[in-house]
Design a protein around this motif. Sequence first.
Motif, PDB file in Angstrom:
ATOM      1  N   ARG A  67      42.362  34.283  47.375  1.00 41.17           N
ATOM      2  CA  ARG A  67      42.961  35.675  46.647  1.00 41.17           C
ATOM      3  C   ARG A  67      44.249  35.841  46.883  1.00 41.17           C
ATOM      4  N   LYS A  68      44.747  37.008  46.852  1.00 46.66           N
ATOM      5  CA  LYS A  68      46.090  37.494  47.004  1.00 46.66           C
ATOM      6  C   LYS A  68      47.071  36.755  48.127  1.00 46.66           C
ATOM      7  N   ASN A 131      36.432  20.781  33.194  1.00 46.90           N
ATOM      8  CA  ASN A 131      36.236  21.778  34.328  1.00 46.90           C
ATOM      9  C   ASN A 131      36.859  22.937  33.908  1.00 46.90           C
ATOM     10  N   PRO A 132      36.335  23.813  32.857  1.00 46.48           N
ATOM     11  CA  PRO A 132      36.934  25.006  32.747  1.00 46.48           C
ATOM     12  C   PRO A 132      37.065  26.047  33.608  1.00 46.48           C
ATOM     13  N   LEU A 133      36.124  26.106  34.631  1.00 44.76           N
ATOM     14  CA  LEU A 133      36.315  27.179  35.661  1.00 44.76           C
ATOM     15  C   LEU A 133      37.510  26.637  36.546  1.00 44.76           C
ATOM     16  N   SER A 134      37.750  25.395  36.856  1.00 46.38           N
ATOM     17  CA  SER A 134      38.818  25.124  37.690  1.00 46.38           C
ATOM     18  C   SER A 134      40.068  25.301  37.126  1.00 46.38           C
ATOM     19  N   ARG A 135      40.083  24.995  35.516  1.00 47.38           N
ATOM     20  CA  ARG A 135      41.348  25.332  34.718  1.00 47.38           C
ATOM     21  C   ARG A 135      41.541  27.075  35.081  1.00 47.38           C
ATOM     22  N   GLU A 139      44.960  28.409  36.421  1.00 43.35           N
ATOM     23  CA  GLU A 139      45.771  29.314  35.482  1.00 43.35           C
ATOM     24  C   GLU A 139      46.125  30.674  36.590  1.00 43.35           C
ATOM     25  N   GLU A 140      45.094  31.187  36.928  1.00 40.65           N
ATOM     26  CA  GLU A 140      45.545  32.208  37.879  1.00 40.65           C
ATOM     27  C   GLU A 140      46.533  31.833  39.063  1.00 40.65           C
ATOM     28  N   TRP A 145      51.711  32.165  42.019  1.00 40.84           N
ATOM     29  CA  TRP A 145      52.943  31.240  42.560  1.00 40.84           C
ATOM     30  C   TRP A 145      54.314  31.591  42.043  1.00 40.84           C
ATOM     31  N   ARG A 146      54.013  31.971  40.696  1.00 38.80           N
ATOM     32  CA  ARG A 146      55.366  32.256  39.864  1.00 38.80           C
ATOM     33  C   ARG A 146      55.832  33.375  40.474  1.00 38.80           C
TER      34      ARG A 146
END
Length: 155
Positions: A67-68, A131-135, A139-140, A145-146
């Motif tokens: 999470r955060k 593996n779309p859930l991992s993708r 992305e989150e 991290w940005r």
Amino acid sequence: VERDWDLGGEALRTFLAWAARLHEVGLSIAHGGYHHHGAYLVEHGDLPGFSRDDQLVLAALIDGHRRKLPAARLAALPPALQKGALRLCLVLRLAVLLNRSRGPMPPPSARLVLRKGEALLVFPEGWLDANPLSRADLEEETQRWREAGIALEAR
């Protein structure tokens, strides 16, 4: 892992191994917010052989594994430990994210390249598409991290 990042030397990397072993200790209290519970236990518990700073670093890694990002915990660390702990937090988060299924299939054989302010995670051809859930999770993570000043890219 290929890197030119300073991960804080062997001593701080040992914290990564301990955090990986302890990151779910908070589940013994409750499933919801278990990363916070685990961090609290480690920060406030009687852990012979661990200094106060040791416990703070370990608690930051455990709290930050999902999470955060725990910005306040990381900022409370001694300045010499902050950057290394943040970077180790990234490595732990990626490991947890990629090992989520805990099924018989091993996590993907990905390569992590760490360079000044950026992290590149390279997967085998087609793995992200399969593996779309991992993708989506990655992305989150990229956005999180940005905001923390590290450019994370998965491909």
